[in-house]
Enzyme design. Structure first.
Site, PDB file in Angstrom:
ATOM      1  N   LYS A  39      66.606  15.520  36.247  1.00 29.16           N
ATOM      2  CA  LYS A  39      67.408  16.696  36.616  1.00 29.16           C
ATOM      3  C   LYS A  39      68.372  17.056  35.478  1.00 29.16           C
ATOM      4  O   LYS A  39      68.608  16.236  34.575  1.00 29.16           O
ATOM      5  CB  LYS A  39      68.189  16.391  37.903  1.00 29.16           C
ATOM      6  CG  LYS A  39      69.151  15.214  37.781  1.00 29.16           C
ATOM      7  CD  LYS A  39      69.670  14.753  39.139  1.00 29.16           C
ATOM      8  CE  LYS A  39      70.636  13.593  38.994  1.00 29.16           C
ATOM      9  NZ  LYS A  39      70.978  12.991  40.303  1.00 29.16           N
ATOM     10  N   ARG A 137      76.830  12.811  51.974  1.00 30.18           N
ATOM     11  CA  ARG A 137      76.464  14.024  51.267  1.00 30.18           C
ATOM     12  C   ARG A 137      75.224  14.562  51.975  1.00 30.18           C
ATOM     13  O   ARG A 137      75.330  14.964  53.116  1.00 30.18           O
ATOM     14  CB  ARG A 137      76.229  13.646  49.788  1.00 30.18           C
ATOM     15  CG  ARG A 137      76.606  14.667  48.786  1.00 30.18           C
ATOM     16  CD  ARG A 137      76.517  14.129  47.367  1.00 30.18           C
ATOM     17  NE  ARG A 137      75.206  13.614  47.004  1.00 30.18           N
ATOM     18  CZ  ARG A 137      74.877  13.156  45.794  1.00 30.18           C
ATOM     19  NH1 ARG A 137      75.769  13.134  44.836  1.00 30.18           N
ATOM     20  NH2 ARG A 137      73.679  12.707  45.545  1.00 30.18           N
ATOM     21  N   TYR A 266      94.427  23.884  15.039  1.00 29.93           N
ATOM     22  CA  TYR A 266      95.322  24.644  15.919  1.00 29.93           C
ATOM     23  C   TYR A 266      96.512  23.814  16.377  1.00 29.93           C
ATOM     24  O   TYR A 266      96.365  22.637  16.710  1.00 29.93           O
ATOM     25  CB  TYR A 266      94.566  25.099  17.173  1.00 29.93           C
ATOM     26  CG  TYR A 266      93.580  26.209  16.955  1.00 29.93           C
ATOM     27  CD1 TYR A 266      94.000  27.485  16.563  1.00 29.93           C
ATOM     28  CD2 TYR A 266      92.222  25.994  17.171  1.00 29.93           C
ATOM     29  CE1 TYR A 266      93.084  28.508  16.386  1.00 29.93           C
ATOM     30  CE2 TYR A 266      91.295  27.018  16.999  1.00 29.93           C
ATOM     31  CZ  TYR A 266      91.736  28.276  16.597  1.00 29.93           C
ATOM     32  OH  TYR A 266      90.828  29.276  16.424  1.00 29.93           O
ATOM     33  N   MET A 314      86.592  25.277  18.917  1.00 31.21           N
ATOM     34  CA  MET A 314      85.302  25.605  19.516  1.00 31.21           C
ATOM     35  C   MET A 314      84.143  25.214  18.591  1.00 31.21           C
ATOM     36  O   MET A 314      83.110  24.746  19.041  1.00 31.21           O
ATOM     37  CB  MET A 314      85.221  27.100  19.845  1.00 31.21           C
ATOM     38  CG  MET A 314      83.995  27.442  20.670  1.00 31.21           C
ATOM     39  SD  MET A 314      83.810  29.200  21.007  1.00 31.21           S
ATOM     40  CE  MET A 314      85.224  29.536  22.030  1.00 31.21           C
TER      41      MET A 314
HETATM   42  C1  LIG Z   1      70.744  11.675  40.253  1.00 32.02           C
HETATM   43  C2  LIG Z   1      70.135  10.900  41.367  1.00 32.02           C
HETATM   44  C3  LIG Z   1      69.480   9.678  41.127  1.00 32.02           C
HETATM   45  C4  LIG Z   1      69.502   8.995  39.765  1.00 32.02           C
HETATM   46  O1  LIG Z   1      70.738   8.333  39.628  1.00 32.02           O
HETATM   47  P1  LIG Z   1      71.093   7.471  38.314  1.00 32.02           P
HETATM   48  O2  LIG Z   1      72.396   6.865  38.645  1.00 32.02           O
HETATM   49  O3  LIG Z   1      71.156   8.427  37.190  1.00 32.02           O
HETATM   50  O4  LIG Z   1      69.991   6.480  38.161  1.00 32.02           O
HETATM   51  C5  LIG Z   1      68.836   9.056  42.180  1.00 32.02           C
HETATM   52  N1  LIG Z   1      68.853   9.602  43.419  1.00 32.02           N
HETATM   53  C6  LIG Z   1      69.488  10.751  43.693  1.00 32.02           C
HETATM   54  C7  LIG Z   1      69.488  11.280  45.067  1.00 32.02           C
HETATM   55  C8  LIG Z   1      70.164  11.434  42.685  1.00 32.02           C
HETATM   56  O5  LIG Z   1      70.819  12.558  42.965  1.00 32.02           O
END
Ligand SMILES: *Cc1c(COP(=O)(O)O)cnc(C)c1O
Length: 376
Positions: A39, A137, A266, A314
Site C-alpha cells: 500500500k 478500527r 532562512y 523547500m
Molecule cells: C499496513 C497493514 C499491514 C502491514 O503492517 P506492517 O506493520 O507494515 O507489517 C498489515 N495489515 C493491515 C490491516 C495493514 O493495514
C-alpha cells in the site's frame, strides 16, 4: 551502487526486498503464506517494483489499502491473489472487484452490497470477514456478530467466504500483553470458524507480530514494513536480519567558506561558530526532508557524518563540512543510507522527528525519482 545522482533521488534495491521476503518466508510456521503489503506505493518505495521483488522472494499474495492501488497492481500482475484491506465506498468496491481483488467485510450490509456488485459483473467476490479483536478500527467487535457474518457469507451463493482475519494494535510493543489478549480472542473464534469452514484463509500478523510470535502466523502473514528492510520495532533492521532497501541521496552543489557569525538559510537559524565550510545540497522539504530536521540531522558526505545546519528549505539544505574539509562540489550526499561504514537509518531519522520509520519513507515526495537497482 553506482547510480548517477540527480538533485535528489531515492535508490531502491529490489534485491534487498527480495531477500527480506525470503528471510521472512523461511521462518513462517509450516503452511503459512507470505502476503507482501505494498500500500501507499510500497511505503514510498514503488508498489509494482517491490511487489515483483516480493513475489520473487517467496511472497504469494499482495495487499493494499485502496481500490485504486489494487487496480494499479492488477495491471502489473495478472494472476496474483490481491487483497484490498481498507474500507471501500460503493464506487471503490466496484473498482476493487473489477481489479479481481478480494475485499474486507464485517457487516451483513457489506455482504449484500458486495454480492450485488458481483452479480452486476458476473463474478463471485471473495470476501475476508474481519474481526476487530482490539484495534478499534475496521472490523466487527462482537464475537457472535462476526460469526454471524461468517455464516451469512458462507451461505450466500453469490459470494465466496475466502478469509477470516484481524489486526494487532500493539504487536510492535514487546512489553504489551494486549497483543496476547488479541491473539487469544482471535484464536478462540478461529477454532470455531475452521470447524465449519476448513478452507478459509486465517490471517492476523503484520511484520512485528510475524517476528515476535509464530503462534500469530496462522495461514498467512501480512508483512509491510519488514519487506522494505525497516525494523517494525523501530530499532535496528540489521538485528532482525533485514536489509534497508531505500537510500535517499542528493549531492554537494556548492561548497562555501563561512566566517565566524555567517549564517545559513532562512531565519539565520545557524551561525558559524568558527571559520568553516558549508555544503549546499539541493534537497529539501519539498522532497520529504522534513523541516523539523533543521539543526537536527546528519548527512553522509565522503564517508563521514556531517551535521545539517540551519533551516530546511523547500528545495535546499545546508551542512557544515568543517574547517579542514576536502569535500568538493559534486560529492554524493546520503540523507538516508550508507557510505562506507557509516549509516543513517530511517529509524534514526524517525527518532529525531518523533515519528516512525514508516512515515519517513512514505513522506519522500513524488518529486524524488525512484531509481531501481538490484544488489547481489
Ligand atoms: C499496513 C497493514 C499491514 C502491514 O503492517 P506492517 O506493520 O507494515 O507489517 C498489515 N495489515 C493491515 C490491516 C495493514 O493495514
Amino acid at each position: 551502487m553506482t547510480v548517477r545522482d540527480g538533485r535528489a533521488v531515492a535508490v531502491v534495491d529490489v534485491g534487498a526486498v527480495e531477500r527480506n521476503c525470503a528471510r521472512l518466508a523461511a521462518e513462517l510456521q509450516a503452511g503459512a503464506r507470505l502476503c507482501a503489503v505494498v500500500k501507499a506505493d510500497g511505503y514510498g518505495h514503488g508498489a509494482a517494483e517491490c511487489g515483483r521483488a516480493a513475489l520473487a522472494g517467496g511472497a504469494t499474495w499482495l495487499a493494499v489499502a485502496a481500490a485504486a492501488e489494487a487496480a494499479e497492481l492488477r495491471a502489473e500482475f495478472a494472476d496474483v491473489p490481491l487483497l484490498t484491506m481498507g474500507a471501500l465506498t460503493d464506487e471503490e468496491l466496484g473498482a476493487a472487484l473489477d481489479a479481481r481483488s478480494e475485499v474486507a467485510v464485517w457487516k451483513l450490509s457489506h455482504l449484500e452490497r458486495t454480492a450485488a456488485h458481483g452479480e452486476q459483473r458476473g463474478l463471485r467476490p471473495r470476501v475476508h470477514v474481519k474481526y476487530d479483536t482490539g484495534m478499534g478500527r475496521l472490523g466487527e467487535r462482537d464475537g457472535d456478530a462476526v460469526l454471524a457474518v461468517v455464516e451469512a457469507a458462507a451461505a450466500d451463493q453469490r459470494l465466496e467466504l475466502a478469509g477470516f482475519w484481524t489486526h494487532f494494535a500493539t504487536a510492535d510493543d514487546r512489553d504489551s500483553d494486549f497483543f496476547d489478549r488479541q491473539l487469544e480472542r482471535f484464536a478462540a473464534l478461529v477454532e470455531r470458524v475452521r470447524a465449519e469452514h476448513p478452507d478459509v484463509l486465517v490471517h492476523a500478523a503484520n511484520s512485528a507480530a510475524t517476528l515476535r510470535d509464530p503462534a500469530a502466523h496462522f495461514d498467512m502473514v501480512r508483512c509491510g514494513v519488514a519487506i522494505y528492510g525497516l525494523d517494525p520495532f523501530g530499532a535496528d533492521p540489521y538485528e532482525q536480519r533485514l536489509r534497508p532497501a531505500l537510500e535517499l541521496r542528493s549531492y554537494v552543489a556548492d561548497v562555501k567558506r563561512f566566517d565566524v557569525g555567517d549564517s545559513a538559510g532562512y531565519g539565520r537559524r545557524w551561525r558559524a561558530p568558527v571559520e568553516t565550510f558549508v555544503g549546499v545540497l539541493p534537497i529539501g522539504y519539498g522532497d520529504g526532508v522534513r523541516r523539523a530536521l533543521a539543526n537536527n540531522a546528519d548527512v553522509l558526505v565522503d564517508g563521514h557524518r556531517v551535521p545539517l545546519v540551519g533551516m530546511v528549505s523547500m528545495d535546499n539544505i545546508t551542512v557544515e563540512l568543517g574547517p579542514a574539509t576536502q569535500v568538493s562540489p559534486g560529492a554524493t550526499a546520503t540523507v538516508i543510507g550508507a557510505q562506507g561504514d557509516e549509516r543513517i537509518l530511517c529509524e534514526e531519522m524517525a527518532r529525531r522527528l518523533d515519528t516512525i520509520n514508516y512515515e519517513v519513507t512514505c513522506g519522500i515526495s513524488k518529486r524524488v525519482p525512484r531509481v531501481y537497482v538490484r544488489s547481489a
